[in-house]
Write an enzyme that holds these catalytic residues in place. Structure first.
Site, PDB file in Angstrom:
ATOM      1  N   GLU A 179      -4.989   1.879   2.698  1.00 48.44           N
ATOM      2  CA  GLU A 179      -5.003   0.672   3.537  1.00 48.44           C
ATOM      3  C   GLU A 179      -5.149   1.039   5.002  1.00 48.44           C
ATOM      4  O   GLU A 179      -5.852   0.372   5.759  1.00 48.44           O
ATOM      5  CB  GLU A 179      -3.702  -0.118   3.326  1.00 48.44           C
ATOM      6  CG  GLU A 179      -3.692  -1.495   3.984  1.00 48.44           C
ATOM      7  CD  GLU A 179      -3.162  -1.509   5.416  1.00 48.44           C
ATOM      8  OE1 GLU A 179      -3.282  -2.546   6.074  1.00 48.44           O
ATOM      9  OE2 GLU A 179      -2.644  -0.475   5.893  1.00 48.44           O
ATOM     10  N   GLU A 180      -4.482   2.116   5.402  1.00 41.33           N
ATOM     11  CA  GLU A 180      -4.455   2.478   6.824  1.00 41.33           C
ATOM     12  C   GLU A 180      -5.821   2.906   7.346  1.00 41.33           C
ATOM     13  O   GLU A 180      -6.042   2.949   8.548  1.00 41.33           O
ATOM     14  CB  GLU A 180      -3.432   3.601   7.070  1.00 41.33           C
ATOM     15  CG  GLU A 180      -1.995   3.229   6.725  1.00 41.33           C
ATOM     16  CD  GLU A 180      -1.387   2.203   7.674  1.00 41.33           C
ATOM     17  OE1 GLU A 180      -2.078   1.774   8.616  1.00 41.33           O
ATOM     18  OE2 GLU A 180      -0.222   1.838   7.463  1.00 41.33           O
ATOM     19  N   HIS A 187       0.829  -1.216   0.000  1.00 39.10           N
ATOM     20  CA  HIS A 187       0.000   0.000   0.000  1.00 39.10           C
ATOM     21  C   HIS A 187       0.858   1.258   0.000  1.00 39.10           C
ATOM     22  O   HIS A 187       1.942   1.282   0.592  1.00 39.10           O
ATOM     23  CB  HIS A 187      -1.017  -0.003   1.143  1.00 39.10           C
ATOM     24  CG  HIS A 187      -0.454   0.012   2.533  1.00 39.10           C
ATOM     25  ND1 HIS A 187      -0.166   1.165   3.209  1.00 39.10           N
ATOM     26  CD2 HIS A 187      -0.144  -1.000   3.384  1.00 39.10           C
ATOM     27  CE1 HIS A 187       0.289   0.867   4.417  1.00 39.10           C
ATOM     28  NE2 HIS A 187       0.321  -0.439   4.551  1.00 39.10           N
ATOM     29  N   HIS A 208       3.970   3.294  12.361  1.00 36.54           N
ATOM     30  CA  HIS A 208       2.966   4.281  12.781  1.00 36.54           C
ATOM     31  C   HIS A 208       3.500   5.305  13.772  1.00 36.54           C
ATOM     32  O   HIS A 208       2.716   5.972  14.444  1.00 36.54           O
ATOM     33  CB  HIS A 208       1.710   3.613  13.383  1.00 36.54           C
ATOM     34  CG  HIS A 208       0.951   2.800  12.387  1.00 36.54           C
ATOM     35  ND1 HIS A 208      -0.381   2.495  12.533  1.00 36.54           N
ATOM     36  CD2 HIS A 208       1.329   2.229  11.221  1.00 36.54           C
ATOM     37  CE1 HIS A 208      -0.783   1.762  11.507  1.00 36.54           C
ATOM     38  NE2 HIS A 208       0.245   1.589  10.695  1.00 36.54           N
ATOM     39  N   ASP A 237      -0.180   4.365   1.085  1.00 38.13           N
ATOM     40  CA  ASP A 237      -0.465   5.386   2.100  1.00 38.13           C
ATOM     41  C   ASP A 237       0.265   5.115   3.407  1.00 38.13           C
ATOM     42  O   ASP A 237       0.733   4.003   3.663  1.00 38.13           O
ATOM     43  CB  ASP A 237      -1.975   5.493   2.365  1.00 38.13           C
ATOM     44  CG  ASP A 237      -2.572   4.224   2.963  1.00 38.13           C
ATOM     45  OD1 ASP A 237      -2.182   3.126   2.523  1.00 38.13           O
ATOM     46  OD2 ASP A 237      -3.413   4.328   3.872  1.00 38.13           O
ATOM     47  N   ASP A 265       6.233   1.378   6.459  1.00 37.32           N
ATOM     48  CA  ASP A 265       4.897   0.778   6.332  1.00 37.32           C
ATOM     49  C   ASP A 265       4.112   1.667   5.385  1.00 37.32           C
ATOM     50  O   ASP A 265       3.577   2.681   5.799  1.00 37.32           O
ATOM     51  CB  ASP A 265       4.245   0.695   7.714  1.00 37.32           C
ATOM     52  CG  ASP A 265       2.822   0.184   7.666  1.00 37.32           C
ATOM     53  OD1 ASP A 265       2.402  -0.311   6.609  1.00 37.32           O
ATOM     54  OD2 ASP A 265       2.121   0.296   8.689  1.00 37.32           O
ATOM     55  N   ASP A 323       3.772  -6.456   3.775  1.00 32.83           N
ATOM     56  CA  ASP A 323       3.345  -5.370   4.665  1.00 32.83           C
ATOM     57  C   ASP A 323       3.536  -5.754   6.132  1.00 32.83           C
ATOM     58  O   ASP A 323       2.808  -5.281   6.998  1.00 32.83           O
ATOM     59  CB  ASP A 323       1.856  -5.071   4.369  1.00 32.83           C
ATOM     60  CG  ASP A 323       1.372  -3.800   5.040  1.00 32.83           C
ATOM     61  OD1 ASP A 323       2.210  -2.966   5.416  1.00 32.83           O
ATOM     62  OD2 ASP A 323       0.140  -3.662   5.189  1.00 32.83           O
TER      63      ASP A 323
HETATM   64 ZN   LIG Z   1       0.904  -1.412   6.332  1.00 31.61          ZN
END
Ligand SMILES: [Zn+2]
Length: 403
Positions: free
Chosen positions: A174-175, A77, A379, A79, A140, A197
């Site tokens: 995705e997030e 992903h 994150h 994002d 990520d 991921d």
């Molecule tokens: Zn991810």
């Protein structure tokens, strides 16, 4: 080249936005998606394109493959998470990490001590990429994108060795849980697929939570507190009583591995009305049902006690554990295990305590376990990647496509 790619991708701010109603949720994600299409074109994958929902698709045909050769899908992903900005990332490379405390930002007093971040012990001797402590890194899932791109590059240099066709996709959002909402399987004709991921590449995942959410609404009786005796029912007090009837140990802060939880995500209340919102999670569908039942049971107890229907519980299912499907058709795991074996690398499976886009894809018909990227502490500002693990994952994917 892999590192250069990665550093290029993280220079784009691609944060998604869960309050946005547009598709994709933020326009800036498309900037990176366009770069990926162009890069694929330059590598020789001329059919790469960006569709109207912001998803990049591409396909590589195996020329010498047998007739029953599978098409293996790869997904990452574009994002980054909402928790922290991914703009103006200032990545720093640490060569041959010595296992000591890492200074992310001396001025701001931000350090990573292995006693607080024990996973640093897994990457001693590796080259790492860390942040300057003011943003997340974006590993990520830009580590996943860089790995897939480098594997594609290697495959194209050895195209005659391909034993499977390859379907690629890079998804936005995705997030915020919308990664495969507008996914087009006609553009991604994969027999099975892998999201790239995850974390440490020694682990893959094919189990995720079954998920539901509960909305608990309590109607009280507001009366002037001076004359309330035997009349008032305080909705907020009843809400606390309701919560106390749920299993006190089934909460995120007290559970791990395969243990499920009921997580109170928000509450709001006055005397007349109160609302409790929960997410309910368990890898096991039967246990999830028991947890859901415990909500109805708690409501019954309270309603019986007051002799009226004060508490209303509404439960909605969200995503499901893909393990139930993958256990029926293990081809994706068999091939993965073979690749690890050929490279003499250890592989074990750990359950994801969350959902994945792969779970969504699995229920759309393409079984999609998740592979590691060598990324850690996603994150947040402590996010880092191991370049060595990323490089090894390129080899694993190359092997997966050529074995
Ligand atoms: Zn991810």
């Amino acid at each position: 080249m892999l590192t250069k790619r990665f550093l290029h991708y993280v220079s784009y701010d691609t944060q998604s936005d869960d309050t946005s109603l547009t598709i994709p949720s933020t326009k800036k994600q498309l900037e990176l998606s366009k770069v990926l299409v162009e890069e694929l074109h330059n590598l020789g994958v001329s059919n790469a394109f960006l569709d109207e929902y912001g998803v990049v698709y591409a396909r590589i045909e195996a020329l010498n493959a047998s007739e029953d050769a599978p098409t293996i899908g790869l997904n990452a992903h574009v994002d980054t998470a909402l928790e922290l900005s991914g703009a103006n990332v200032k990545p720093r490379i640490i060569k041959n990490y010595d296992g000591k405390t890492i200074t992310l930002n001396k001025e701001l007093d931000i350090y990573m001590d292995p006693s607080d971040f024990p996973e640093l012990n897994e990457v001693i001797g590796d080259d790492l990429i860390v942040t300057d402590g003011t943003t997340l890194l974006g590993g990520d899932d830009k580590a996943g994108i860089a790995i897939i791109m480098s594997a594609v590059e290697k495959v194209l240099q050895n195209k005659e060795k391909l034993t499977a066709h390859v379907a690629l996709s890079f998804t936005p959002d995705e997030e915020i849980g919308r990664g495969v909402e507008n996914f087009n399987l006609d553009h991604f004709k994969a027999t099975y697929a892998y999201t790239v991921d995850g974390g440490n590449i020694a682990y893959a995942n094919y189990e995720n939570f079954n998920a539901a959410s509960a909305n608990v609404c309590i109607h009280g009786k507001a009366i002037h507190p001076g004359t309330a005796k035997d009349k008032m029912i305080n909705a907020s007090t009843v809400a606390m009583e309701f919560h106390s009837l749920l299993d006190p140990n089934a909460v995120p802060e007290k559970t791990s591995n395969y243990e499920g939880f009921n997580h109170l995500t928000s509450m709001e209340g006055g005397v007349e009305q109160a609302t409790l919102n929960y997410i309910i999670r368990n890898h096991n569908e039967i246990y999830l049902q028991e947890q859901k039942d415990s909500f109805h049971h708690a409501a019954q107890i309270i309603n019986k006690k007051f002799g009226e229907r004060l508490v209303k519980v509404e439960i909605e299912d969200s995503y499901k554990n893909m393990a139930a499907l993958i256990k029926e058709d293990r081809r994706c795991l068999d091939r993965l295990e073979k690749a690890y074996e050929l490279l003499n690398l250890p592989l074990s499976y750990i359950p994801i305590r969350g959902g994945t886009d792969g779970a969504g894809l699995s229920y759309q018909g393409v079984l999609t376990p998740n592979l590691g990227t060598g990324g850690y502490y996603a994150h947040g500002k402590y996010e880092f990647v191991s370049i060595n693990q990323m490089q090894t994952m390129v080899e694993i994917i190359y092997t997966l496509l050529t074995l």
